[in-house]
Design a protein around this motif. Structure first.
Motif, PDB file in Angstrom:
ATOM      1  N   THR A  56      -7.582  -1.801  -0.175  1.00  0.00           N
ATOM      2  CA  THR A  56      -6.687  -0.890   0.155  1.00  0.00           C
ATOM      3  C   THR A  56      -5.493  -1.364   1.573  1.00  0.00           C
ATOM      4  OG1 THR A  56      -8.508   1.024   0.745  1.00  0.00           O
ATOM      5  CG2 THR A  56      -7.366   1.044  -1.341  1.00  0.00           C
ATOM      6  N   SER A  58      -3.975  -1.831   4.791  1.00  0.00           N
ATOM      7  CA  SER A  58      -2.461  -0.856   5.173  1.00  0.00           C
ATOM      8  C   SER A  58      -2.358  -2.529   5.918  1.00  0.00           C
ATOM      9  CB  SER A  58      -2.228   0.454   5.395  1.00  0.00           C
ATOM     10  OG  SER A  58      -2.671   0.445   6.760  1.00  0.00           O
ATOM     11  N   GLN A 128       5.814  10.072  -7.871  1.00  0.00           N
ATOM     12  CA  GLN A 128       4.239  10.711  -7.549  1.00  0.00           C
ATOM     13  C   GLN A 128       4.613  12.182  -7.191  1.00  0.00           C
ATOM     14  OE1 GLN A 128       6.842   8.987  -5.996  1.00  0.00           O
ATOM     15  NE2 GLN A 128       7.469   9.669  -3.578  1.00  0.00           N
ATOM     16  N   VAL A 150      -3.451  -0.479  -7.011  1.00  0.00           N
ATOM     17  CA  VAL A 150      -3.934   0.135  -5.609  1.00  0.00           C
ATOM     18  C   VAL A 150      -5.531  -1.262  -4.816  1.00  0.00           C
ATOM     19  CG1 VAL A 150      -5.728   1.847  -5.112  1.00  0.00           C
ATOM     20  CG2 VAL A 150      -4.377   2.725  -6.364  1.00  0.00           C
ATOM     21  N   ASN A 156      -0.470  -3.494  -0.605  1.00  0.00           N
ATOM     22  CA  ASN A 156      -0.646  -2.296   0.021  1.00  0.00           C
ATOM     23  C   ASN A 156       0.525  -3.044   1.443  1.00  0.00           C
ATOM     24  OD1 ASN A 156      -2.434   0.285  -0.567  1.00  0.00           O
ATOM     25  ND2 ASN A 156      -2.888  -2.359  -1.340  1.00  0.00           N
ATOM     26  N   SER A 159       4.071  -2.202   0.719  1.00  0.00           N
ATOM     27  CA  SER A 159       4.915  -0.963   0.800  1.00  0.00           C
ATOM     28  C   SER A 159       4.266  -0.925   2.137  1.00  0.00           C
ATOM     29  CB  SER A 159       3.434   0.031  -0.016  1.00  0.00           C
ATOM     30  OG  SER A 159       3.724  -0.035  -1.373  1.00  0.00           O
ATOM     31  N   LEU A 194       2.970   1.509 -10.054  1.00  0.00           N
ATOM     32  CA  LEU A 194       1.687   0.927  -9.692  1.00  0.00           C
ATOM     33  C   LEU A 194       0.528   1.636 -11.093  1.00  0.00           C
ATOM     34  CD1 LEU A 194       0.102   1.059  -6.950  1.00  0.00           C
ATOM     35  CD2 LEU A 194       0.143   3.959  -7.424  1.00  0.00           C
ATOM     36  N   ASP A 197      -5.181   1.410 -11.183  1.00  0.00           N
ATOM     37  CA  ASP A 197      -6.019   2.088  -9.853  1.00  0.00           C
ATOM     38  C   ASP A 197      -7.222   0.911  -8.723  1.00  0.00           C
ATOM     39  OD1 ASP A 197      -8.307   2.304 -11.428  1.00  0.00           O
ATOM     40  OD2 ASP A 197      -8.296   3.310 -11.731  1.00  0.00           O
ATOM     41  N   THR A 203      -3.399   4.363 -14.005  1.00  0.00           N
ATOM     42  CA  THR A 203      -3.026   4.944 -12.353  1.00  0.00           C
ATOM     43  C   THR A 203      -3.301   6.525 -13.339  1.00  0.00           C
ATOM     44  OG1 THR A 203      -1.139   4.356 -12.431  1.00  0.00           O
ATOM     45  CG2 THR A 203      -2.836   3.225 -10.768  1.00  0.00           C
ATOM     46  N   ASN A 207      -2.722   9.112  -8.572  1.00  0.00           N
ATOM     47  CA  ASN A 207      -2.696   7.952  -7.541  1.00  0.00           C
ATOM     48  C   ASN A 207      -1.211   7.656  -6.772  1.00  0.00           C
ATOM     49  OD1 ASN A 207      -4.763   6.784 -10.739  1.00  0.00           O
ATOM     50  ND2 ASN A 207      -5.843   7.000  -8.837  1.00  0.00           N
ATOM     51  N   TRP A 211      -1.016   6.937  -2.780  1.00  0.00           N
ATOM     52  CA  TRP A 211       0.131   5.689  -3.066  1.00  0.00           C
ATOM     53  C   TRP A 211       1.515   6.740  -1.896  1.00  0.00           C
ATOM     54  CZ3 TRP A 211      -1.982   0.993  -3.262  1.00  0.00           C
ATOM     55  CH2 TRP A 211      -0.375  -0.233  -2.924  1.00  0.00           C
ATOM     56  N   GLN A 214      -0.046   7.970   1.543  1.00  0.00           N
ATOM     57  CA  GLN A 214      -0.318   6.757   2.299  1.00  0.00           C
ATOM     58  C   GLN A 214       0.985   5.610   3.222  1.00  0.00           C
ATOM     59  OE1 GLN A 214      -2.878   4.230   0.896  1.00  0.00           O
ATOM     60  NE2 GLN A 214      -3.055   2.802   2.613  1.00  0.00           N
TER      61      GLN A 214
END
Length: 273
Positions: A56, A58, A128, A150, A156, A159, A194, A197, A203, A207, A211, A214
């Protein structure tokens, strides 16, 4: 330049086995084979990741983001006809809105063929915020369907790039900057589906919310389908991340070949400045 992938095989016992190319660093590849980005807009770039590990991070790399393969599945195509989207007698694009201004989602073409020009299913999911979203509400605007997980490192990175002003373009050749400008300017809906997970399970809204927290971008909905995600089979998912382009009339415009990001130029060339 190529995109590195991890290939998964499905055997009769339904066990998923993954075989990945070696990575001296044990994580994402931090460069092209010659360690440079030649800025060629005709090719995508890639970073190597392992599908068997949760990643995960970034962190973005200047070399770009690759994809992790999961193997193709049978999309179970059905003949559902064509969606009623196009031009009115006046030559104007029919946006699918009723007299009250509410988008009409009743003309869903269903789970049809995955081919350029074919109508796209009105994919419906929760975002979300736990609110229902559907492709039909974006009729009139092109959509980039970003299928992510995820555990997927490159997912990652993509995004992370779109949630920041980073100059580490994960697509290469300035393509990422063009896409980010279009997303932030409302010229394209970048919808992140997404679907898995950190442990590879389906998901939840939690989750999606994590996301989004983040990698926040108010212009990017993060979609989850629930216990049985249909999107992976529908798009015959072959790698992570995969991005499929839908035109403003909700027809497939470009499909991901899991080799380069070249198909995304269909989006920037047709709808960019």
């Amino acid at each position: 330049m190529r995109r590195f992938t991890c290939i998964s095989f499905v055997i009769p016992s339904l066990v998923l086995l993954t075989a990945c190319p070696s990575d001296d660093g044990g994580g994402n590849d931090d460069g092209n084979e010659d360690g440079t980005d030649d800025g060629n807009e005709d090719e995508g770039t890639g970073a190597e990741t392992s599908a068997g590990e949760s990643d995960t991070s970034s962190e973005s790399t200047s070399a770009g983001t690759g994809e992790t393969g999961v193997g193709e599945t049978d999309s179970g195509e059905t003949d559902v006809g064509e969606t009623d989207v196009g031009e009115t007698d006046t030559g104007e694009t029919d946006t699918g809105e009723t007299d009250t201004g509410v988008v009409d989602c009743e003309n869903d073409p269903g789970w049809g063929a995955l081919e350029v020009g074919a109508p796209v299913k009105y994919i419906t999911a929760l975002d979300q915020n736990g609110e229902e979203v559907s492709f039909c509400q974006w009729l009139g605007t092109p959509i980039a369907l970003d299928v992510a997980a995820v555990w997927c490192g490159p997912c990652n990175e993509v995004s992370s790039y779109f949630s920041s002003d980073s100059t580490d373009d994960p697509f290469g050749g300035g393509l990422g900057e063009d896409l980010r400008t279009m997303i932030n300017g409302g010229k394209v809906i970048w919808a992140t589906a997404l679907v898995q997970d950190a442990s590879g399970q389906a998901t939840t809204v939690e989750n999606a919310a994590a996301w989004d927290a983040q990698y926040p971008n108010e212009n990017i909905p993060v979609m989850v389908e629930g216990d049985v995600p249909m999107v992976p089979d529908y798009v015959q998912l072959g790698c992570w991340p995969s991005v499929f382009v839908v035109d403003h009339e909700l027809n497939w415009l470009a499909l991901d070949d899991c080799a380069t990001w070249n198909h995304l130029f269909e989006l920037t060339d047709n709808y960019g400045e």
